[in-house]
Design a protein around this motif. Structure first.
Motif, PDB file in Angstrom:
ATOM      1  N   GLY A  54       0.798  -1.209   0.000  1.00 36.05           N
ATOM      2  CA  GLY A  54       0.000   0.000   0.000  1.00 36.05           C
ATOM      3  C   GLY A  54       0.835   1.266   0.000  1.00 36.05           C
ATOM      4  O   GLY A  54       1.787   1.387   0.767  1.00 36.05           O
ATOM      5  N   GLY A  55       0.464   2.213  -0.851  1.00 41.28           N
ATOM      6  CA  GLY A  55       1.218   3.452  -0.961  1.00 41.28           C
ATOM      7  C   GLY A  55       1.124   4.343   0.252  1.00 41.28           C
ATOM      8  O   GLY A  55       1.901   5.287   0.403  1.00 41.28           O
ATOM      9  N   ASP A  56       0.171   4.069   1.157  1.00 40.18           N
ATOM     10  CA  ASP A  56       0.018   4.868   2.370  1.00 40.18           C
ATOM     11  C   ASP A  56       0.691   4.219   3.570  1.00 40.18           C
ATOM     12  O   ASP A  56       0.479   4.647   4.703  1.00 40.18           O
ATOM     13  N   GLY A  57       1.506   3.196   3.334  1.00 44.28           N
ATOM     14  CA  GLY A  57       2.196   2.530   4.428  1.00 44.28           C
ATOM     15  C   GLY A  57       1.393   1.422   5.080  1.00 44.28           C
ATOM     16  O   GLY A  57       1.898   0.739   5.966  1.00 44.28           O
ATOM     17  N   LEU A  58       0.154   1.243   4.668  1.00 43.18           N
ATOM     18  CA  LEU A  58      -0.700   0.171   5.175  1.00 43.18           C
ATOM     19  C   LEU A  58      -0.817  -0.911   4.103  1.00 43.18           C
ATOM     20  O   LEU A  58      -0.652  -0.634   2.915  1.00 43.18           O
ATOM     21  N   ALA A  76      -2.278  -2.969   1.263  1.00 43.76           N
ATOM     22  CA  ALA A  76      -3.334  -2.651   0.309  1.00 43.76           C
ATOM     23  C   ALA A  76      -4.550  -3.523   0.596  1.00 43.76           C
ATOM     24  O   ALA A  76      -4.425  -4.630   1.128  1.00 43.76           O
ATOM     25  N   ARG A 135       6.381   4.340  -7.168  1.00 42.72           N
ATOM     26  CA  ARG A 135       5.518   5.350  -6.559  1.00 42.72           C
ATOM     27  C   ARG A 135       5.892   6.747  -7.014  1.00 42.72           C
ATOM     28  O   ARG A 135       5.133   7.688  -6.809  1.00 42.72           O
ATOM     29  N   ARG A 184       0.481   4.453  -6.803  1.00 40.83           N
ATOM     30  CA  ARG A 184       0.416   4.091  -5.385  1.00 40.83           C
ATOM     31  C   ARG A 184      -0.745   3.120  -5.192  1.00 40.83           C
ATOM     32  O   ARG A 184      -1.905   3.487  -5.315  1.00 40.83           O
ATOM     33  N   TYR A 232      -3.585   0.839  -3.822  1.00 44.46           N
ATOM     34  CA  TYR A 232      -4.497   0.852  -2.687  1.00 44.46           C
ATOM     35  C   TYR A 232      -5.306  -0.439  -2.596  1.00 44.46           C
ATOM     36  O   TYR A 232      -5.861  -0.752  -1.537  1.00 44.46           O
ATOM     37  N   ASP A 288      -4.532   4.589  -6.279  1.00 41.51           N
ATOM     38  CA  ASP A 288      -5.424   5.552  -5.647  1.00 41.51           C
ATOM     39  C   ASP A 288      -5.811   6.689  -6.588  1.00 41.51           C
ATOM     40  O   ASP A 288      -6.634   7.539  -6.239  1.00 41.51           O
ATOM     41  N   ASP A 289      -5.233   6.705  -7.791  1.00 37.81           N
ATOM     42  CA  ASP A 289      -5.618   7.703  -8.788  1.00 37.81           C
ATOM     43  C   ASP A 289      -6.629   7.148  -9.783  1.00 37.81           C
ATOM     44  O   ASP A 289      -6.933   7.800 -10.789  1.00 37.81           O
ATOM     45  N   ARG A 339       8.937  10.048  12.477  1.00 36.22           N
ATOM     46  CA  ARG A 339       8.863   9.619  11.083  1.00 36.22           C
ATOM     47  C   ARG A 339       9.621   8.314  10.850  1.00 36.22           C
ATOM     48  O   ARG A 339       9.079   7.359  10.312  1.00 36.22           O
TER      49      ARG A 339
END
Length: 450
Positions: free
Chosen positions: A165-169, A171, A235, A277, A279, A293-294, A327
């Motif tokens: 997952g592109g958000d760090g979670l 997918a 990414r 990215r 998702y 996610d786009d 971070r």
């Protein structure tokens, strides 16, 4: 700390290169280490990438204190100018070193928690007078509580790779598709692994040296197995620095790796997808579709290789008072020195006990784990870390604060070289060797290099 507490061992978590070096440094200082390793042998994590050749020579991956400990055993140091694989490093150095340490190393011992005896992280009263309590579960299921005067956590980050997952979670659908996803560079010399990717479409997610290695290896497979194709998912976009320094790289092996990855794309063995990215991962007619996610959806693939870096497992040290950067999850004094948003590998300099200290006295994260999510860790830097920590625990503050390591201006921060190329034999020159030393990243291969 009370006198009775100082007679306890220093507990080291992890029998990898840095953990065993810590034990050797402590032994040289007259302190008693106890190393707990969850795996069945020394360098268990290193053995999982046994097929990968290091950028570093043998001269750069043997800790000085460890070498002194090994000398009386008849151990013969490999030719310092040659390059080991992960398997060589584990079998020819880490295993003999663990044998030399003897009963100071326990295998099949998983640390499940570390705290102060009778004190959770909230309690202040007499906290620093209490020994550390370490809960351990052994391979046969038995449990034990051990006491220690200090704790060095050198457990690394290998067991906790980053998700797709592109958000760090993870997918959506990533866990459900686990049987079709790998988080390691494939060993295509293994017939079963080769069969998994031969003639298949494979998505490779990541932009570091591990992704380069996977791209180059699948490109070689494609030359022999029609229908083999890689989809390289980045990414970010492709720029002049995406493939590294190429022929101008001060580390020729690293430059060659980037050029091989570029050739995989240029020659049509791989297709690059940028700014993507993930998702969600969707099952479709026996294949997997990555959704971004786009709104974009990639063409179906048969397999996915996720090489998006690693992160520290902090669950078993949660009762300790650690000061970690919000971070990177690295010690707050170290984080500004290694932040990949600011620093390249060449600008990270040696550091020691000062940068690795926490509000909880006498507990240290060392090795790759000390770098949290930063990808720029160097093996020689880890050896310097534990030298400094051992000196501090022995009461030699001058030695602890003194820097005893000089790094080259450019280090390796992306992991390993092409594992399908012949490794120079001992006594032979390497065509890619130059005057600039090449340092190895522990836990290699890892994505997200400089």
């Amino acid at each position: 700390m009370s006198t009775s507490t100082t007679t306890l061992p220093v507990l080291v978590i992890g029998a990898g290169p840095i953990g065993l070096a810590a034990a050797a440094q402590l032994t040289a200082r007259g302190l008693e280490p106890l190393v707990l390793e969850s795996g069945a042998s020394a360098g268990s994590a290193v053995r999982e990438w046994a097929h990968v050749r290091l950028f570093s020579t043998w001269a750069e991956v043997v800790d000085p204190a460890a070498e002194k400990l090994l000398a009386p055993t008849g151990w013969v140091k490999p030719d310092g100018a040659t390059y080991p694989t992960g398997g060589d490093w584990a079998g020819r150095y880490l295993e003999p070193l663990a044998d030399a340490l003897g009963d100071r190393v326990r295998f099949g011992a998983t640390v499940t928690g570390v705290s102060r005896t009778g004190r959770d992280r909230v309690v202040d009263a007499d906290r620093e007078e209490q020994p550390f309590t370490v809960h351990v579960t052994y391979a046969d299921g038995t449990e034990e509580r051990l006491l220690a005067r200090a704790v060095i956590d050198a457990s690394g980050t290998w067991s906790t790779p980053g998700p797709l997952g592109g958000d760090g979670l993870p997918a959506l659908g990533e866990r459900a598709a686990a049987d079709r996803i790998s988080y390691r560079v494939p060993d295509l010399q293994n017939p079963a692994v080769r069969a998994r990717y031969a003639g298949k479409r494979t998505a490779i997610v990541g932009s570091g040296a591990s992704a380069f290695t996977a791209l180059a290896s699948l490109a070689e497979l494609a030359k022999q197995e029609p229908g083999t194709h890689a989809v390289w998912v980045l990414r970010r976009g492709i720029s002049g620095s995406t493939f590294g320094g190429g022929e101008s790289d001060q580390l020729p092996a690293r430059g060659a790796l980037g050029l091989a990855a570029k050739a995989a794309v240029d020659n049509g063995y791989a297709t690059a997808v940028t700014g993507f990215r993930t998702y969600e991962i969707v099952h479709q007619d026996g294949q997997l579709v990555l959704a971004g996610d786009d709104g974009r959806r990639l063409d179906p693939v048969d397999e996915v290789i996720g090489l998006t870096g690693f992160r520290p497992d902090l669950s078993f040290v949660d009762e300790l008072r650690l000061a970690l950067d919000e971070r990177l999850q690295a010690p707050v004094e170290l984080a500004p020195l290694i932040d990949p948003n600011v620093h390249s590998c060449g600008t990270v300099y040696p550091h020691g006990v000062k940068e690795l200290s926490h509000p909880e006295q006498d507990v240290y994260l060392a090795g790759m784990k000390s770098y949290g999510r930063a990808p720029t860790f160097l093996a020689m830097t880890g050896y310097e870390q534990v030298r400094s920590i051992a000196a501090a625990l022995a009461g030699d503050q001058d030695a602890a604060e003194r820097v005893e390591l000089t790094l080259p201006e450019t280090g390796v921060c992306g992991g390993a070289g092409l594992f399908d190329e012949a490794t120079p034999q001992e006594g032979q020159a390497d065509a890619g060797c130059c005057g600039t030393p090449a340092l190895v990243q522990l836990g290699a291969p890892a994505a997200g290099g400089c």
